[in-house]
Design a protein around this motif. Sequence first.
Motif, PDB file in Angstrom:
ATOM      1  N   LEU A  44      19.088  33.259  -6.710  1.00 31.73           N
ATOM      2  CA  LEU A  44      18.759  34.080  -5.535  1.00 31.73           C
ATOM      3  C   LEU A  44      18.915  35.557  -5.895  1.00 31.73           C
ATOM      4  N   TYR A  45      17.963  36.369  -5.448  1.00 32.74           N
ATOM      5  CA  TYR A  45      18.120  37.819  -5.527  1.00 32.74           C
ATOM      6  C   TYR A  45      18.755  38.209  -4.199  1.00 32.74           C
ATOM      7  N   LYS A  46      20.082  38.366  -4.212  1.00 35.65           N
ATOM      8  CA  LYS A  46      20.816  38.650  -2.978  1.00 35.65           C
ATOM      9  C   LYS A  46      20.586  40.101  -2.565  1.00 35.65           C
ATOM     10  N   PRO A  47      20.178  40.304  -1.330  1.00 35.36           N
ATOM     11  CA  PRO A  47      20.111  41.694  -0.848  1.00 35.36           C
ATOM     12  C   PRO A  47      21.508  42.175  -0.476  1.00 35.36           C
ATOM     13  N   LYS A  48      21.634  43.478  -0.231  1.00 38.84           N
ATOM     14  CA  LYS A  48      22.897  44.003   0.320  1.00 38.84           C
ATOM     15  C   LYS A  48      23.060  43.462   1.739  1.00 38.84           C
ATOM     16  N   GLY A  49      24.284  43.467   2.243  1.00 33.94           N
ATOM     17  CA  GLY A  49      24.478  43.086   3.645  1.00 33.94           C
ATOM     18  C   GLY A  49      24.452  41.589   3.871  1.00 33.94           C
ATOM     19  N   VAL A  50      24.803  40.844   2.825  1.00 31.89           N
ATOM     20  CA  VAL A  50      24.823  39.374   2.914  1.00 31.89           C
ATOM     21  C   VAL A  50      26.119  38.908   2.272  1.00 31.89           C
ATOM     22  N   GLY A 101      10.663  39.200 -11.284  1.00 36.54           N
ATOM     23  CA  GLY A 101       9.645  38.436 -10.547  1.00 36.54           C
ATOM     24  C   GLY A 101      10.026  38.154  -9.103  1.00 36.54           C
ATOM     25  N   LEU A 102      11.249  38.492  -8.711  1.00 39.06           N
ATOM     26  CA  LEU A 102      11.687  38.223  -7.332  1.00 39.06           C
ATOM     27  C   LEU A 102      11.917  39.537  -6.595  1.00 39.06           C
ATOM     28  N   ASN A 103      11.666  39.521  -5.301  1.00 41.13           N
ATOM     29  CA  ASN A 103      12.082  40.633  -4.436  1.00 41.13           C
ATOM     30  C   ASN A 103      13.421  40.249  -3.819  1.00 41.13           C
ATOM     31  N   ALA A 104      14.131  41.269  -3.307  1.00 41.64           N
ATOM     32  CA  ALA A 104      15.412  40.986  -2.661  1.00 41.64           C
ATOM     33  C   ALA A 104      15.183  39.978  -1.534  1.00 41.64           C
ATOM     34  N   GLY A 105      16.034  38.937  -1.497  1.00 39.00           N
ATOM     35  CA  GLY A 105      15.900  37.901  -0.464  1.00 39.00           C
ATOM     36  C   GLY A 105      15.095  36.706  -0.918  1.00 39.00           C
ATOM     37  N   GLU A 106      14.504  36.798  -2.138  1.00 34.30           N
ATOM     38  CA  GLU A 106      13.721  35.660  -2.642  1.00 34.30           C
ATOM     39  C   GLU A 106      14.538  34.850  -3.642  1.00 34.30           C
ATOM     40  N   ALA A 107      14.177  33.570  -3.751  1.00 36.94           N
ATOM     41  CA  ALA A 107      14.896  32.677  -4.661  1.00 36.94           C
ATOM     42  C   ALA A 107      13.893  31.811  -5.414  1.00 36.94           C
ATOM     43  N   ARG A 108      14.358  31.255  -6.522  1.00 39.25           N
ATOM     44  CA  ARG A 108      13.541  30.274  -7.249  1.00 39.25           C
ATOM     45  C   ARG A 108      14.469  29.226  -7.841  1.00 39.25           C
ATOM     46  N   GLN A 109      13.897  28.057  -8.129  1.00 35.37           N
ATOM     47  CA  GLN A 109      14.708  27.032  -8.792  1.00 35.37           C
ATOM     48  C   GLN A 109      14.871  27.392 -10.259  1.00 35.37           C
ATOM     49  N   LEU A 110      16.013  27.052 -10.840  1.00 36.09           N
ATOM     50  CA  LEU A 110      16.140  27.202 -12.291  1.00 36.09           C
ATOM     51  C   LEU A 110      15.338  26.091 -12.945  1.00 36.09           C
ATOM     52  N   THR A 111      14.799  26.362 -14.117  1.00 39.02           N
ATOM     53  CA  THR A 111      14.073  25.310 -14.839  1.00 39.02           C
ATOM     54  C   THR A 111      15.091  24.425 -15.561  1.00 39.02           C
ATOM     55  N   VAL A 112      14.652  23.247 -15.928  1.00 37.35           N
ATOM     56  CA  VAL A 112      15.524  22.318 -16.663  1.00 37.35           C
ATOM     57  C   VAL A 112      16.008  22.992 -17.951  1.00 37.35           C
ATOM     58  N   HIS A 113      15.108  23.737 -18.581  1.00 32.88           N
ATOM     59  CA  HIS A 113      15.448  24.424 -19.827  1.00 32.88           C
ATOM     60  C   HIS A 113      16.545  25.477 -19.588  1.00 32.88           C
ATOM     61  N   GLU A 114      16.406  26.233 -18.500  1.00 31.99           N
ATOM     62  CA  GLU A 114      17.409  27.269 -18.189  1.00 31.99           C
ATOM     63  C   GLU A 114      18.784  26.637 -17.922  1.00 31.99           C
TER      64      GLU A 114
END
Length: 243
Positions: A65-71, A216-229
């Motif tokens: 997750l790209y955590k924004p401020k205020g969370v 590749g993410l904006n604040a507040g966006e998330a992605r799954q980690l890949t199996v490789h990661e």
Amino acid sequence: MERLQKVMAQAGVASRRKSEELIVAGKVKVNGVVTTELGTRVSTTDRVEVEGVQLVKEQNVYYLLYKPKGVISTANDEKGRKTVVDFFPEIAERIYPVGRLDYDTSGIILMTNDGDFSYLMTHPKFEIKKRYIAKVKGIPRREDLRKLERGIELEDGMTAPANVKTQSVDKKTMTSIIEITIHEGKNRQVRRMFDAIECPVLNLKREEFANLTTRGLNAGEARQLTVHEIKQLRVLAETGKLG
Ligand code: URA
């Protein structure tokens, strides 16, 4: 073997504390026998039933997750503030943050329901790298930055060696942008390190966690980690090197 309440929490039944209440209330059976002992340990081959429903172990999931401020970076907040979990309304698994970022810090934070993985990522003995960009008040003196690099005394002990680089200095506003990389995670560590040299942090972002960034993410966006990661992160914790 895991404690019964942990297995229940991981299966998404309830929090650990609520699971303990269910155990004590006699609502939980292990291999067909009611168990009210909180110390009970079970293995993956034991059959656990809660109020007559058999548990199925949740699949492990891993997000960045790209955590924004205020969370806030806990699973629940008693003051009702937005939490990192609120960014995953569609996820059925009981995910929680891997370590912490302060309310006012933005940047990368991992989220999972895998306790062993979380331990590998957060225990200081695995020395996972965390790189931050701090905007600080003032222009830190060279020798103060060297102190931060060598280790500085905080109220809960010395910090481990860090890498510190000045990226830019603004003489008009008397502020500086400093990159700092640490391998541990004491509470509010970066802020307290800069407080110790009297250059308080005005803004803080975690740019990198292990080998991962928010690219590749904006604040507040998330992605799954890949199996490789996920595999690479485990190898990194266990060997100190990328696989
Ligand atoms: N150090 C801090 O001071 N705050 C954070 O959120 C992370 C590291």
